[in-house]
Enzyme design. Sequence first.
Site: not given
Lengths: 149, 593
Positions: A85-87
Amino acid sequence: MALPKRIIKETERLMAEPAPGIQAIPHDDNLRYFDVIISGPAQSPFEGGDFKLELFLPEEYPMAPPKVRFLTKIYHPNIDKLGRICLDILKDKWSPALQIRTVLLSIQALLSAPNPDDPLANDVAQHWKENEQDAIKTARQWTAQYAHA
Amino acid sequence: MSAMDHDDDYMNEDDDGDDYTQDTQESWMDQDDDDDEDVEEDFGAGDGFEPVVADRDIKKGYQVEFEVHSIDDIVAFQTQEVAHVAGILGCRPEHAATLLRAFKWNKERLIERYMENPEDVANQAGVVMDADKQAVFSKSADGFECQICYTDDDDLDTVALHCGHRFHTECYAHYLQQKICEEGESRRIQCCQSKCTAIVDEATIEKLVPPDVLTRYRMLLIRTYVDDSVHLKWCPGPDCEYAIKCHVPQNQLQEVVPTVRCKCGFTSCFGCGLDDHQPCICILVKFWLKKCADDSETANWISANTKECLKCQTTIEKNGGCNHMTCKKCKYEFCWVCAGPWSDHGTAWYSCNRWEEKASVEARDSQARSRKALERYLHYYNRYANHIQSAKLSSVLLQKTAAKMEALQSTSTLSWIEVQFLRKACDVLLEARMTMKWTYAFAYFLKHDNMRDLFEDNQRDLEMAVENLNELLERPIPGVEGTGTLSTQNSSMSLGGGGVGIPTTASDPRGAPLSPLSKDISSASIPGTATPPPAAGAAVSVEEGIRVLRQQVLDKMGYLKTRREVLLTDTAQGLREHRWMLNVDLKTGVVNE
Ligand SMILES: [Zn+2]
Ligand SMILES: [Zn+2]
Ligand SMILES: [Zn+2]
Ligand SMILES: [Zn+2]
Ligand SMILES: [Zn+2]
Ligand SMILES: [Zn+2]
């Protein structure tokens, strides 16, 4: 090694008052490892789907962020094939005052508001930018195909 | 005043236009210059060759202004800047420091912006200037729970930055340690609270972390200071902790080679960080090294000159113009142009020729071009590689020289200081070899015109001066025990060679040991080695011989230095004047032969 008070208390509270649409249950044999289910938010292409994730609290937690990954296939510009996840809060914007709950809520919010300008899955992001309607259609199809119990 | 204002004046002695301010800066610069002298002045006075070394303070046309700064210098400079800004803005030094870091130490810009809008500047930098609203250390009150460890015991030690986000001090310390030691953060460590932009200042960090973490934090601050400044770079020398300051900007690197010499003795290029590569500019060094690393040149040569016989796979070299080829081994006859059997040609020859005429002419031309290009490259490469090879043997030359120096001291009345000329000559020789090496890379990229001819004249003169001094240094000293043996070794491992080709010494790079046991048969016949210790009467002539040798070495060394100066000065001037026509596209690196 004994589990820090922080993790014990945080888990108790998470179980006592779960966030709506989110379930996180620690493994019996490893209290740092959580099975997570996030329900696809209403009005999103993921609505109606139940998405499985795994969440792990590393040794340095809460100084270092938890490690989270989608196990269910999902068509989303900020989530790649491996479920990563890109967070920002999972990386440089992590603060030790954040919690498992805030992390999972942020992931839920990411499902409602994909951000193709900060992509992890480039091909999906491209699709999203060029033809949002069509990309949303694919996301719905994937939700129906992979995220139904 | 912005940093860009000084891009043109790096040659000037005067450093006033610096982006630091004048008065504070100069005192520590002066100190530096003094220290610098200690490094090189290790040859005593009165040894008769001051003119050779005394020229080093005057900047030559090929040299640039630079300063060497120690970590202490940098810290002292920062402290001064912080105090200065704190005085002007009337704030605490730790806040001035945070503001300066946010402005990458551009003091003038900070003060200007701050005067326009103090609130904005402070907010963006994560500072609250109000002296009453500082980090507060206190005991926890009722109902407090640390949001990091979830402890809610009474009487906890807690701390909150000006933003009011209160945490347990133990947790704060742990958090800072994580940021500093694990993440390498220093300049912008924010409050523990998510999304809070308050910066933890140096004074607060000092109170919270153990000494080893504090040391690391300070080191990181210095690192970022150097990394943030376009005019400062760490010396690339091994384990060196000095930083070099130089004002040659990136966009001038096609006109100047900014060679800098650190106090540690390491000489490097400020532009690209590689070892010194005078007189060749950075971009050509990059192209040249890439070309050398690329083996395809050799492959090109083989394809340009040879073909395999289609029948027996023997390699056949074409050396005439005729396309009718006959394999020497199996006598197979074939056509060079189409590689088909010659028997198919006969009357059909013309069709082969005509059909392939354009292609074959092109092919032959491209083969010819390729061959010519390769020969040209090898011409320069062989000479370049020869100097590298010779320099690799420098440790041998230095060892032998050291032995000679000892022999001189024990045989003659010369003192330690008086025999240093040999050591100095070695250094001059090696330096000149490094220059020679890069002249070949530079010349490779020069178009053939009158300017290149002039460059190559200078190059030839320097090459001769190098070989002459080298030859002299390897010559035995008549009547001095031990130096003849050395000479024998030298003859088996010429350090200079004729300039062409790799010296045969490559197989024995470390050289033979210096012990007399290593003498081979021929060494016994060298005059001087076999002579018994000089008699009282002979001693005078030995002294005389040494005196003559010393004068010769000094003369040749002086001449070599002059030749090197001439070449470097002229090449640097040519770069500034755009006198050198290059055969290479500086954007693509493609060479037009
Ligand atoms: Zn705590
Ligand atoms: Zn805060
Ligand atoms: Zn150095
Ligand atoms: Zn360079
Ligand atoms: Zn053959
Ligand atoms: Zn033919």
